[in-house]
Design a protein around this motif. Structure first.
Motif, PDB file in Angstrom:
ATOM      1  N   ALA A 220     -13.269  11.331  15.519  1.00 22.06           N
ATOM      2  CA  ALA A 220     -12.631  11.875  14.322  1.00 22.06           C
ATOM      3  C   ALA A 220     -13.094  11.116  13.077  1.00 22.06           C
ATOM      4  O   ALA A 220     -13.353  11.731  12.018  1.00 22.06           O
ATOM      5  N   ILE A 221     -13.205   9.801  13.181  1.00 22.25           N
ATOM      6  CA  ILE A 221     -13.660   9.016  12.031  1.00 22.25           C
ATOM      7  C   ILE A 221     -15.113   9.354  11.707  1.00 22.25           C
ATOM      8  O   ILE A 221     -15.492   9.475  10.532  1.00 22.25           O
ATOM      9  N   ARG A 222     -15.939   9.527  12.733  1.00 23.43           N
ATOM     10  CA  ARG A 222     -17.335   9.916  12.501  1.00 23.43           C
ATOM     11  C   ARG A 222     -17.416  11.261  11.791  1.00 23.43           C
ATOM     12  O   ARG A 222     -18.172  11.443  10.833  1.00 23.43           O
ATOM     13  N   LEU A 223     -16.601  12.205  12.236  1.00 17.28           N
ATOM     14  CA  LEU A 223     -16.593  13.516  11.594  1.00 17.28           C
ATOM     15  C   LEU A 223     -16.050  13.423  10.169  1.00 17.28           C
ATOM     16  O   LEU A 223     -16.510  14.126   9.266  1.00 17.28           O
ATOM     17  N   GLY A 224     -15.057  12.541   9.958  1.00 23.37           N
ATOM     18  CA  GLY A 224     -14.534  12.337   8.612  1.00 23.37           C
ATOM     19  C   GLY A 224     -15.606  11.820   7.667  1.00 23.37           C
ATOM     20  O   GLY A 224     -15.692  12.243   6.504  1.00 23.37           O
ATOM     21  N   ARG A 225     -16.441  10.913   8.146  1.00 23.16           N
ATOM     22  CA  ARG A 225     -17.527  10.395   7.321  1.00 23.16           C
ATOM     23  C   ARG A 225     -18.542  11.495   7.002  1.00 23.16           C
ATOM     24  O   ARG A 225     -19.058  11.587   5.881  1.00 23.16           O
ATOM     25  N   LEU A 226     -18.839  12.324   7.982  1.00 20.65           N
ATOM     26  CA  LEU A 226     -19.761  13.432   7.747  1.00 20.65           C
ATOM     27  C   LEU A 226     -19.201  14.401   6.704  1.00 20.65           C
ATOM     28  O   LEU A 226     -19.912  14.852   5.799  1.00 20.65           O
ATOM     29  N   LEU A 227     -17.928  14.712   6.836  1.00 22.97           N
ATOM     30  CA  LEU A 227     -17.296  15.610   5.871  1.00 22.97           C
ATOM     31  C   LEU A 227     -17.320  15.022   4.470  1.00 22.97           C
ATOM     32  O   LEU A 227     -17.565  15.737   3.488  1.00 22.97           O
ATOM     33  N   LEU A 228     -17.082  13.725   4.353  1.00 26.75           N
ATOM     34  CA  LEU A 228     -17.068  13.095   3.036  1.00 26.75           C
ATOM     35  C   LEU A 228     -18.449  13.139   2.396  1.00 26.75           C
ATOM     36  O   LEU A 228     -18.577  13.350   1.185  1.00 26.75           O
ATOM     37  N   GLU A 229     -19.479  12.950   3.201  1.00 28.26           N
ATOM     38  CA  GLU A 229     -20.842  13.050   2.679  1.00 28.26           C
ATOM     39  C   GLU A 229     -21.140  14.478   2.230  1.00 28.26           C
ATOM     40  O   GLU A 229     -21.825  14.704   1.234  1.00 28.26           O
ATOM     41  N   VAL A 236     -10.624  14.606   1.387  1.00 24.41           N
ATOM     42  CA  VAL A 236     -11.526  14.128   2.439  1.00 24.41           C
ATOM     43  C   VAL A 236     -11.532  12.603   2.427  1.00 24.41           C
ATOM     44  O   VAL A 236     -11.455  11.950   3.470  1.00 24.41           O
ATOM     45  N   GLN A 237     -11.608  12.040   1.218  1.00 20.78           N
ATOM     46  CA  GLN A 237     -11.547  10.593   1.062  1.00 20.78           C
ATOM     47  C   GLN A 237     -10.214  10.050   1.589  1.00 20.78           C
ATOM     48  O   GLN A 237     -10.162   9.035   2.293  1.00 20.78           O
ATOM     49  N   GLY A 238      -9.130  10.750   1.265  1.00 26.18           N
ATOM     50  CA  GLY A 238      -7.809  10.318   1.705  1.00 26.18           C
ATOM     51  C   GLY A 238      -7.656  10.360   3.210  1.00 26.18           C
ATOM     52  O   GLY A 238      -7.069   9.461   3.812  1.00 26.18           O
ATOM     53  N   LEU A 239      -8.172  11.419   3.835  1.00 31.10           N
ATOM     54  CA  LEU A 239      -8.070  11.520   5.290  1.00 31.10           C
ATOM     55  C   LEU A 239      -8.850  10.398   5.965  1.00 31.10           C
ATOM     56  O   LEU A 239      -8.352   9.765   6.910  1.00 31.10           O
ATOM     57  N   LEU A 240     -10.059  10.128   5.488  1.00 32.02           N
ATOM     58  CA  LEU A 240     -10.838   9.052   6.087  1.00 32.02           C
ATOM     59  C   LEU A 240     -10.120   7.716   5.910  1.00 32.02           C
ATOM     60  O   LEU A 240     -10.046   6.910   6.844  1.00 32.02           O
ATOM     61  N   ALA A 241      -9.560   7.483   4.723  1.00 30.63           N
ATOM     62  CA  ALA A 241      -8.803   6.247   4.490  1.00 30.63           C
ATOM     63  C   ALA A 241      -7.627   6.134   5.447  1.00 30.63           C
ATOM     64  O   ALA A 241      -7.366   5.063   6.029  1.00 30.63           O
ATOM     65  N   ASN A 272      -7.758  -5.174  12.159  1.00 30.70           N
ATOM     66  CA  ASN A 272      -9.166  -5.204  11.772  1.00 30.70           C
ATOM     67  C   ASN A 272      -9.279  -5.223  10.248  1.00 30.70           C
ATOM     68  O   ASN A 272      -9.067  -4.208   9.583  1.00 30.70           O
ATOM     69  N   ARG A 273      -9.601  -6.385   9.699  1.00 26.24           N
ATOM     70  CA  ARG A 273      -9.627  -6.539   8.239  1.00 26.24           C
ATOM     71  C   ARG A 273     -10.755  -5.762   7.590  1.00 26.24           C
ATOM     72  O   ARG A 273     -10.649  -5.341   6.433  1.00 26.24           O
ATOM     73  N   GLU A 274     -11.850  -5.557   8.306  1.00 25.18           N
ATOM     74  CA  GLU A 274     -12.967  -4.784   7.753  1.00 25.18           C
ATOM     75  C   GLU A 274     -12.548  -3.330   7.538  1.00 25.18           C
ATOM     76  O   GLU A 274     -12.820  -2.736   6.486  1.00 25.18           O
ATOM     77  N   LEU A 275     -11.865  -2.754   8.532  1.00 29.19           N
ATOM     78  CA  LEU A 275     -11.383  -1.379   8.388  1.00 29.19           C
ATOM     79  C   LEU A 275     -10.320  -1.293   7.292  1.00 29.19           C
ATOM     80  O   LEU A 275     -10.275  -0.309   6.548  1.00 29.19           O
ATOM     81  N   ILE A 276      -9.456  -2.299   7.207  1.00 28.56           N
ATOM     82  CA  ILE A 276      -8.424  -2.295   6.162  1.00 28.56           C
ATOM     83  C   ILE A 276      -9.070  -2.323   4.782  1.00 28.56           C
ATOM     84  O   ILE A 276      -8.679  -1.566   3.878  1.00 28.56           O
ATOM     85  N   ALA A 277     -10.073  -3.182   4.596  1.00 29.84           N
ATOM     86  CA  ALA A 277     -10.732  -3.276   3.291  1.00 29.84           C
ATOM     87  C   ALA A 277     -11.359  -1.947   2.899  1.00 29.84           C
ATOM     88  O   ALA A 277     -11.216  -1.487   1.753  1.00 29.84           O
ATOM     89  N   GLU A 278     -12.039  -1.304   3.844  1.00 28.69           N
ATOM     90  CA  GLU A 278     -12.642  -0.006   3.525  1.00 28.69           C
ATOM     91  C   GLU A 278     -11.563   1.038   3.263  1.00 28.69           C
ATOM     92  O   GLU A 278     -11.670   1.849   2.341  1.00 28.69           O
ATOM     93  N   GLY A 279     -10.505   1.022   4.079  1.00 28.51           N
ATOM     94  CA  GLY A 279      -9.427   1.991   3.895  1.00 28.51           C
ATOM     95  C   GLY A 279      -8.756   1.855   2.548  1.00 28.51           C
ATOM     96  O   GLY A 279      -8.489   2.856   1.868  1.00 28.51           O
TER      97      GLY A 279
END
Length: 417
Positions: A220-229, A236-241, A272-279
């Motif tokens: 789902a996260i991979r598809l979210g990134r594809l959709l955002l691109e 779309v940005q909100g869902l990925l976050a 996971n702090r890396e995911l939190i920072a990106e989110g």
């Protein structure tokens, strides 16, 4: 030289792993090449059957996915040819086009086969409930029984829904493609809904022995990134976050014994702090864009949780306020339930209990185990042990996931049940 039993077993184990990790990608490509869901499904299984027969002797190919796509494609074309001999209406031009289509099983650009498949399954010609069911079945590979449980439907009813949706795609010749730019805004909402449902099934399985299915969440996260691109809009940005922030807590959601750990009891050092920072970055971007909506608001709520160093530091006033905005924007019993829990944390358990009782009295969520579990927790905090026990027992009777069932059983035992 004949392979040893150990070598053959290792190859079979490798093929099993490929089926779990790659089968839906292979399937999506086969649909593009063959143009038919059922033919592609049969071709997929034929390809893996051929791998089981050939790879122990020939060895695992350098590019297993390309091999599987090629094998499945030839099997599918053979089936289409056989069908055409008995079907006077068969379109030979379509079969010729299928034979000449480039396989390209490793294309990783925006024109991703699984993204194409999602937009096909979410075509506006299909009913909304059929879009979600078809995507969960065909894109994610969930069993019909799993989807039926998630929708609280009899399995035959859900199966017929999927069959009719596939027939509609075939008969209406719905194209297997990503929509044109001018179509994307209209086609996006059901796609976002499906991606989020896929993530939810991976993050907290609707039923079964496991708490979660990381493969579905990752997809789902991979598809979210594809959709955002493809379409960099606020939602779309909100869902990925939202997905990233929830995913950041995965390691802390269960103990070493695999049992469920509530948010308030989680070891936040495991987040996971890396995911939190990106989110957090993506939440800010979403809320700065025009047109943000329910996913961006939910991501903002998740961001408040992510920003708290410990449970006691959670800003429940802000969370309750965000839920009030969300409830006005997209009223639903589940959002109302989440708001009630936030109000309980802000104003005390009695205030939240009154809101949950009103939701249940209205006939909403009476079959939703989390509503009864939330009510039970508030009653427990108020010291009303007997009433809490009854509410936990209702929640247990409705829960379908084994870790949740065991958690509720522990609560019941703690209350003397």
């Amino acid at each position: 030289m004949k392979p040893t039993a150990e070598t053959a077993a290792a190859v079979r184990a490798h093929i099993d792993g490929l089926y779990r990790s790659e089968s839906r990608r292979v399937f999506a490509t086969l649909i593009r090449l063959l143009g038919d869901f059922d033919v592609a499904e049969e071709a997929l299984h034929d390809a893996f059957r051929s791998a089981l027969e050939q790879w122990p002797d020939a060895g695992i190919p350098h590019n297993p996915r390309a091999w599987l796509v090629s094998a499945g494609r030839f099997k599918g074309i053979d089936k289409l040819r056989r069908q055409s001999r008995y079907d006077l209406h068969a379109d030979m031009a379509d079969i010729a086009e299928t034979e000449s289509a480039p396989p390209d099983p490793d294309g990783d650009g925006l024109e991703d086969d699984r993204l194409r498949l999602i937009f096909t399954c979410c075509h506006p010609a299909l009913a909304a409930e059929a879009q979600v069911a078809l995507t969960l079945r065909e894109v994610c590979g969930l069993a019909t029984e799993e989807i039926a449980r998630a929708f609280l439907l009899p399995t035959p009813t859900l199966a017929q829904r999927i069959v009719r949706a596939k027939a509609k795609i075939r008969d209406a010749k719905i194209p297997y493609r990503t929509p044109e730019p001018e179509e994307l805004a209209e086609r996006l909402p059901p796609v976002l809904q499906v991606v989020y449902l896929v993530f939810n099934e991976g993050y907290s399985a609707s039923s079964g022995p496991e708490l979660n299915r990381p493969d579905l969440s990752a997809e789902a996260i991979r598809l979210g990134r594809l959709l955002l691109e493809l379409l960099p809009e606020a939602e779309v940005q909100g869902l990925l976050a939202l997905m990233l922030l929830h995913e950041s807590r995965r390691a802390a959601r269960s103990g070493t014994d695999g049992e469920l750990v509530l948010l308030e009891d989680q070891d936040r050092r495991l987040w996971n702090r890396e995911l939190i920072a990106e989110g957090l970055q993506r939440v800010e971007q979403a809320l700065r864009q025009p047109g943000f909506g329910v996913y961006s608001l939910q991501a903002a709520i998740a961001a408040v949780h992510a920003g708290a160093s410990e449970a006691a530091a959670t800003d429940w006033r802000q969370i309750a306020g965000l839920y009030e905005v969300l409830l006005k924007l997209a009223p639903s019993p589940v959002v109302a339930l989440n708001r009630a829990v936030a109000v309980a944390m802000r104003d005390g358990p009695a205030a939240g209990l009154a809101l949950i009782d009103a939701i249940l009295a209205a006939g909403d969520l009476v079959d939703y185990h989390l509503a009864h579990a939330a009510r039970a927790d508030l009653l427990r905090r108020l010291g009303q042990a007997d009433s809490a026990l009854g509410a936990y027992q209702k929640a247990l009777a409705l829960a379908k996931q084994a870790p949740e069932q065991r958690f509720l059983q522990r609560r019941i035992v703690e209350l003397g049940g």
